[in-house]
Write a protein that holds these residues in place. Structure first.
Motif, mmCIF file in Angstrom:
data_model
loop_
_atom_site.group_PDB
_atom_site.id
_atom_site.type_symbol
_atom_site.label_atom_id
_atom_site.label_comp_id
_atom_site.label_asym_id
_atom_site.label_seq_id
_atom_site.Cartn_x
_atom_site.Cartn_y
_atom_site.Cartn_z
ATOM 1 N N GLY A 94 2.903 38.200 43.398
ATOM 2 C CA GLY A 94 3.401 36.918 43.206
ATOM 3 C C GLY A 94 5.010 37.044 42.810
ATOM 4 O O GLY A 94 5.459 38.163 42.672
ATOM 5 N N GLY A 95 5.455 35.849 42.318
ATOM 6 C CA GLY A 95 6.697 35.812 41.767
ATOM 7 C C GLY A 95 7.892 35.080 42.725
ATOM 8 O O GLY A 95 7.550 34.994 43.537
ATOM 9 N N THR A 96 8.685 34.716 41.857
ATOM 10 C CA THR A 96 9.766 33.865 42.581
ATOM 11 C C THR A 96 10.648 34.727 43.527
ATOM 12 O O THR A 96 11.080 34.307 44.629
ATOM 13 N N THR A 97 10.607 36.041 43.434
ATOM 14 C CA THR A 97 11.355 36.922 44.294
ATOM 15 C C THR A 97 10.525 37.086 45.595
ATOM 16 O O THR A 97 11.006 36.972 46.644
ATOM 17 N N ILE A 109 -3.460 36.895 38.067
ATOM 18 C CA ILE A 109 -2.836 37.152 36.611
ATOM 19 C C ILE A 109 -2.250 36.330 35.833
ATOM 20 O O ILE A 109 -1.278 36.434 35.144
ATOM 21 N N GLU A 125 -0.547 33.440 36.965
ATOM 22 C CA GLU A 125 0.926 32.567 37.488
ATOM 23 C C GLU A 125 0.375 31.128 37.601
ATOM 24 O O GLU A 125 -0.329 30.611 38.002
ATOM 25 N N ASN A 175 3.975 30.527 42.251
ATOM 26 C CA ASN A 175 4.168 31.921 42.057
ATOM 27 C C ASN A 175 3.020 32.815 42.328
ATOM 28 O O ASN A 175 2.966 34.023 42.320
ATOM 29 N N GLY A 197 7.093 42.395 43.449
ATOM 30 C CA GLY A 197 8.290 42.217 42.346
ATOM 31 C C GLY A 197 8.058 43.048 40.999
ATOM 32 O O GLY A 197 7.021 43.616 41.008
ATOM 33 N N ILE A 198 9.221 43.181 40.343
ATOM 34 C CA ILE A 198 8.995 43.950 38.990
ATOM 35 C C ILE A 198 9.857 42.866 38.220
ATOM 36 O O ILE A 198 10.636 42.113 38.343
ATOM 37 N N MET A 254 7.654 37.635 31.694
ATOM 38 C CA MET A 254 6.373 37.704 32.159
ATOM 39 C C MET A 254 5.158 37.328 31.367
ATOM 40 O O MET A 254 4.446 36.622 31.673
HETATM 41 C C1 BG6 Z 1 4.826 38.464 39.402
HETATM 42 C C2 BG6 Z 1 4.146 39.627 39.628
HETATM 43 O O1 BG6 Z 1 3.784 37.399 40.092
HETATM 44 O O2 BG6 Z 1 6.094 38.403 39.674
HETATM 45 C C3 BG6 Z 1 4.704 40.519 38.625
HETATM 46 O O3 BG6 Z 1 2.578 39.740 39.556
HETATM 47 C C4 BG6 Z 1 6.201 40.528 38.973
HETATM 48 O O4 BG6 Z 1 4.173 41.916 38.905
HETATM 49 C C5 BG6 Z 1 6.947 39.132 38.765
HETATM 50 O O5 BG6 Z 1 6.795 41.279 37.854
HETATM 51 C C6 BG6 Z 1 8.133 39.004 39.031
HETATM 52 O O6 BG6 Z 1 8.701 37.697 39.163
HETATM 53 P P1 BG6 Z 1 9.886 37.159 39.711
HETATM 54 O O7 BG6 Z 1 9.958 35.590 39.431
HETATM 55 O O8 BG6 Z 1 10.924 37.605 38.720
HETATM 56 O O9 BG6 Z 1 10.130 37.519 40.702
#
Ligand code: BG6
Length: 257
Positions: free
Chosen positions: A64-67, A93, A95, A99, A155-156, A162
């Motif tokens: 997941g995540g914005t990236t 997890i 979110e 996300n 993503g990281i 987080m």
């Molecule tokens: C989360 C992932 O949804 O997005 C994570 O599960 C990751 O593992 C995170 O670190 C990154 O989020 P973003 O918003 O910074 O891209």
């Protein structure tokens, strides 16, 4: 001048690759901490490099995540065949809905004309609940698909960011703080040495599984994620990883080298 800039980026890509020990590094110009459009460029670069390793029945496991959401935004129908499949890498997890990997996989499938599957696992479950969920045939089937993915896209995140963004319990928050976590990916939290100090309990891909996945794409940018990126690659199997990042993160990563 343009040629010089391109040459400069190539030199940086190699320096970051050598520093992290990953297979490949791609750097897009700019800094996604300051300019939101740079995240879209990360998305575009990720789609382009993934496209080179997809075939008809490729399974892509996604976090997941914005990236990741920015990557989804860049997918077009020419990316995939209708038999390709997007699956969430891990269960819930904590979110926010937009996300979540389930939602991102659905968008990816819709935008590329491929298929997707969902993995609905409640966030905080008891051991008994967890064990019975694992016996559920539909969950089991998705688990099988995840482990046969040939591409993982993830993503990281910065650990503190987080932990705050998820509904992390007080107890887990303490563990993350006391363990001095700096980076996070797949629900695993890493300290500067790459040691796992906390792991969100859910089903799906385990970190060690990455060692047998042929193509892993990590997408993360902005100087605020430089330490996170470094800690993650210290702790996770990374020989088949491509890092897609931006100049802002790359410059920060190379400081002092
Ligand atoms: C989360 C992932 O949804 O997005 C994570 O599960 C990751 O593992 C995170 O670190 C990154 O989020 P973003 O918003 O910074 O891209």
């Amino acid at each position: 001048r343009l040629m010089n800039e391109i040459a400069g980026i190539n030199v940086m890509e190699e320096a970051v690759r050598d520093k992290l020990g990953v297979k490949k590094v791609l750097i897009v110009p700019g800094n996604s901490d300051d300019s939101p459009w740079v995240k879209e460029e990360l998305g575009r670069a990720a789609v382009k490099s993934m496209k080179a390793c997809v075939s008809d029945r490729t399974i892509i496991a996604v976090t997941g995540g914005t990236t990741m959401s920015a990557v989804a935004g860049m997918l077009t129908p020419d990316f995939a065949s209708p038999d390709m499949l997007f699956v969430p890498a891990r269960g819930g997890i904590g979110e926010e809905i937009q996300n979540q990997a389930n939602v991102i996989c659905a968008t990816m499938a819709q935008k590329s004309g491929a298929r997707h599957r969902v993995l609905y696992v409640p966030d905080q479950v008891s051991r008994e609940m967890y064990e019975s969920i694992m016996k559920e045939p539909s969950i089991n089937e998705v688990m099988g698909l995840i482990t046969s993915a040939s591409i993982v896209l993830h993503g990281i995140g910065d650990a503190a960011t987080m932990a705050k963004r998820r509904n992390t319990s007080e107890e887990d928050l303490q563990t993350i703080l006391e363990g001095e976590a700096v980076g996070e990916a797949f629900g695993y939290y890493f300290d500067v040495h790459g040691k796992i100090v906390h792991k969100v309990k859910t089903i799906g891909l385990q970190l060690k599984d990455l060692a047998s996945i042929p193509n892993v794409f990590a997408v993360a940018g902005g100087p605020s994620k430089a330490n996170a990126i470094q800690s993650y690659f210290k702790g996770a199997p990374h020989s088949s990883s491509t890092l897609i990042t931006d100049e802002g993160a790359a410059k920060e990563l190379l400081k002092g080298t």
